[in-house]
Design an enzyme around this catalytic site. Structure first.
Site, PDB file in Angstrom:
ATOM      1  N   LYS A 174       0.861  -1.179   0.000  1.00  0.00           N
ATOM      2  CA  LYS A 174       0.000   0.000   0.000  1.00  0.00           C
ATOM      3  C   LYS A 174       0.900   1.233   0.000  1.00  0.00           C
ATOM      4  O   LYS A 174       1.900   1.264   0.745  1.00  0.00           O
ATOM      5  CB  LYS A 174      -0.892  -0.028   1.248  1.00  0.00           C
ATOM      6  CG  LYS A 174      -1.907   1.109   1.337  1.00  0.00           C
ATOM      7  CD  LYS A 174      -2.777   0.988   2.590  1.00  0.00           C
ATOM      8  CE  LYS A 174      -3.867   2.034   2.659  1.00  0.00           C
ATOM      9  NZ  LYS A 174      -4.718   1.916   3.859  1.00  0.00           N
ATOM     10  N   SER A 186      -9.748   2.006   2.770  1.00  0.00           N
ATOM     11  CA  SER A 186      -8.850   2.756   1.927  1.00  0.00           C
ATOM     12  C   SER A 186      -7.816   1.908   1.187  1.00  0.00           C
ATOM     13  O   SER A 186      -7.242   2.371   0.204  1.00  0.00           O
ATOM     14  CB  SER A 186      -8.103   3.786   2.773  1.00  0.00           C
ATOM     15  OG  SER A 186      -7.275   3.145   3.730  1.00  0.00           O
ATOM     16  N   SER A 194     -10.036  -0.423   6.898  1.00  0.00           N
ATOM     17  CA  SER A 194      -9.413  -0.328   5.578  1.00  0.00           C
ATOM     18  C   SER A 194      -8.710  -1.573   5.084  1.00  0.00           C
ATOM     19  O   SER A 194      -8.302  -1.610   3.923  1.00  0.00           O
ATOM     20  CB  SER A 194      -8.430   0.827   5.544  1.00  0.00           C
ATOM     21  OG  SER A 194      -9.140   2.006   5.330  1.00  0.00           O
TER      22      SER A 194
END
Ligand code: GLN
Length: 490
Positions: free
Chosen positions: A82, A157, A181
């Site tokens: 990420k 997210s 997330s």
């Protein structure tokens, strides 16, 4: 002999065995991933940065390490990070224009530990700006699309990581979970994800959103794979004062333990108004599967659950407003052109660098922390947080784990939440409480509603990731939802 071109259908455990048996090399696996990304990521937009040259060089090193007899179980396996984790020498954007020009000078602990294990970084995945969102639409680098239906969001997210895995671009990915997330995008994309106990995984080098809630974790195809990754990233880190000095068990050691007699709490509050009927039916079927495996389902109550959305949306923006004050155009990140003076530099750099959702949260947070409102909002939210934690402590007196849905619905259409942030915030209704309480949680694929994946949420006691992985693994021995791939990417 297994072909490396089918890498995207294999679990980490299988890839690890394939590499050890010499069925393929890390360079071959890495090339296979890179070529899938090149061919198909135009449709998904799961990567912000692909580091092909670095990846091939790392793969070569991994192959040499194997030849020298010092490979570990993860050596040579590619993964994606990420883009909230700092990666030395590589752009680390956090999904924001603010950091579009930021090249991190060091690696996050999560990144360096996986590198030490010999994993190969393919690149950095897309995310909601500063991890604020549940749809991935707030990214400066454009929305990510869900591989199961490209008209839908992948969740957020960590949507880029979940989508990259679902599309078979990488067999593993990292994520962070401040309010859901990891679990919510795992649910929306049909992959397995684990958010460990707060403090289990170092936050060093993970760009801060809300420090008392943020926790790094992983996505993979199976619980077993998640355990392998978690093993590498967990453990005390002197660089993070909130990292827990807690022994790290062999997470996968108990994967095959019998579930007979295990008590699973089913909170009434997880099955009320707002839960989609099809999602509910699938979760109930999953719970029956646990009964069939010898578990006892026990009704529990989390009476303050309904306060988790308001409490979270005070605490998280408050911490964010403080954390994001460092982006001032002076030290790093976006700087406006020709500032007139220092105030103009701050104001314009921040006005230009941050997107709407981030600005909204900074304003809410600054308001909640202001002298006149601190007691009414921040202090009250902290008290509610304590009540929520106490609810779980009480529930865990009579059960070993808690189960329910991850999200009230399947992935929604792109744009469906535009202009309605409160509706988006409500999609976190089942995930936020864990972060407020610091508990570990997983999302495990549990079926499809209208062709879109649905995740079962498993919640454990503090530091009982091994118990959760055991529960998830046993379920995955009896079901095959986790091995399904979207037809367009199969
Ligand atoms: N959707 C939640 C938010 O927008 C959670 C995000 C996260 O876990 N990073 O704050």
């Amino acid at each position: 002999m297994t072909s490396h071109t089918t890498v995207h259908t294999r679990t980490l455990a299988e890839l690890s065995a394939g590499l050890a048996a010499g069925d393929y090399t890390s360079v071959e696996l890495t090339k296979a991933c890179l070529s899938r990304i090149e061919q198909h990521d135009g449709e998904i937009n799961s990567f912000i940065t692909v580091t092909a040259d670095n990846a091939l060089a790392a793969a070569k090193v991994a192959d040499d390490r194997r030849a020298a007899g010092s490979a570990g179980p993860l050596t040579g396996i590619p993964l994606a990070h990420k883009d909230i984790f700092c990666t030395q020498g590589v752009k680390t954007s956090c999904g924001s224009k603010m950091l579009d020009n930021f090249v991190a000078p060091y690696d996050a602990t999560v990144v360096s530990r996986l590198q030490e294990a010999g994993m190969v970084t393919l690149g950095k995945t897309n995310l909601d700006e500063f991890a604020m969102g549940s749809t991935n639409e707030s990214s400066f680098f454009g929305a990510v699309r869900n591989p199961w239906n490209t008209a839908c969001v992948p969740g957020g997210s960590s949507g880029g990581s979940a989508a990259a895995l679902a599309a078979g671009f990488a067999p593993a990915a990292t994520g962070t979970d401040t309010g859901g997330s990891i679990r919510q995008p795992a649910s929306f994309c049909g992959v397995t994800g684990i958010k460990p106990t707060y403090g289990r995984v170092s936050r060093w080098g993970m760009i801060a959103y809300a420090s008392s809630l943020d926790q790094g974790g992983v996505f993979a195809k199976t619980a077993e794979d998640c355990g392998m990754l978690l093993q590498a990233i967990s453990g005390f880190d002197e660089k993070d004062s909130t990292s827990a000095d807690e022994a790290v068990p062999d997470f996968n050691g108990g994967l095959n333990s019998d579930l007979k007699g295990k008590k699973i709490g089913v909170p009434t509050e997880f099955f009320g108004e707002g839960l989609d009927a099809e999602v509910k039916a699938l979760i109930e079927t999953a719970l029956k599967q646990y009964e069939a495996m010898g578990c006892e389902l026990v009704e529990v109550s989390l009476p303050h659950m309904h306060l988790s959305v308001p409490a979270y949306y005070v605490v998280a923006p408050a911490e964010a407003s403080s954390n994001l004050s460092r982006f001032d155009g002076v030290r790093y990140g976006h700087r406006c052109d020709n500032p007139e003076d220092l105030a103009d530099l701050y104001l314009r750099s921040r006005a230009e660098g941050f997107g709407d959702e981030v600005k909204r949260r900074i304003m809410i947070g600054a308001y909640a922390l202001s002298a006149g409102y601190y007691d009414a909002y921040y202090l009250k939210a902290q008290r509610i947080r304590r009540l929520i934690r106490d609810d779980f402590t009480k529930a865990f007196e009579s059960v070993d784990a808690i189960a329910g849905p991850v999200a009230p619905t399947t992935a929604f259409k792109l744009g469906a939440m535009k202009g309605d942030p409160v509706q988006m915030y409500l999609s976190d209704v089942y995930t936020l409480a864990l972060n407020l309480a610091g508990l570990p949680g997983m999302s495990v694929p549990a079926g499809f509603a209208d062709g879109m994946p649905v995740g079962l949420q498993l919640i454990g006691k503090h530091f009982d990731e091994a118990g959760l992985l055991n529960l998830a693994h046993q379920y995955q021995q009896k079901t095959d939802w986790h091995s399904k791939m979207p037809a367009a990417f199969a």
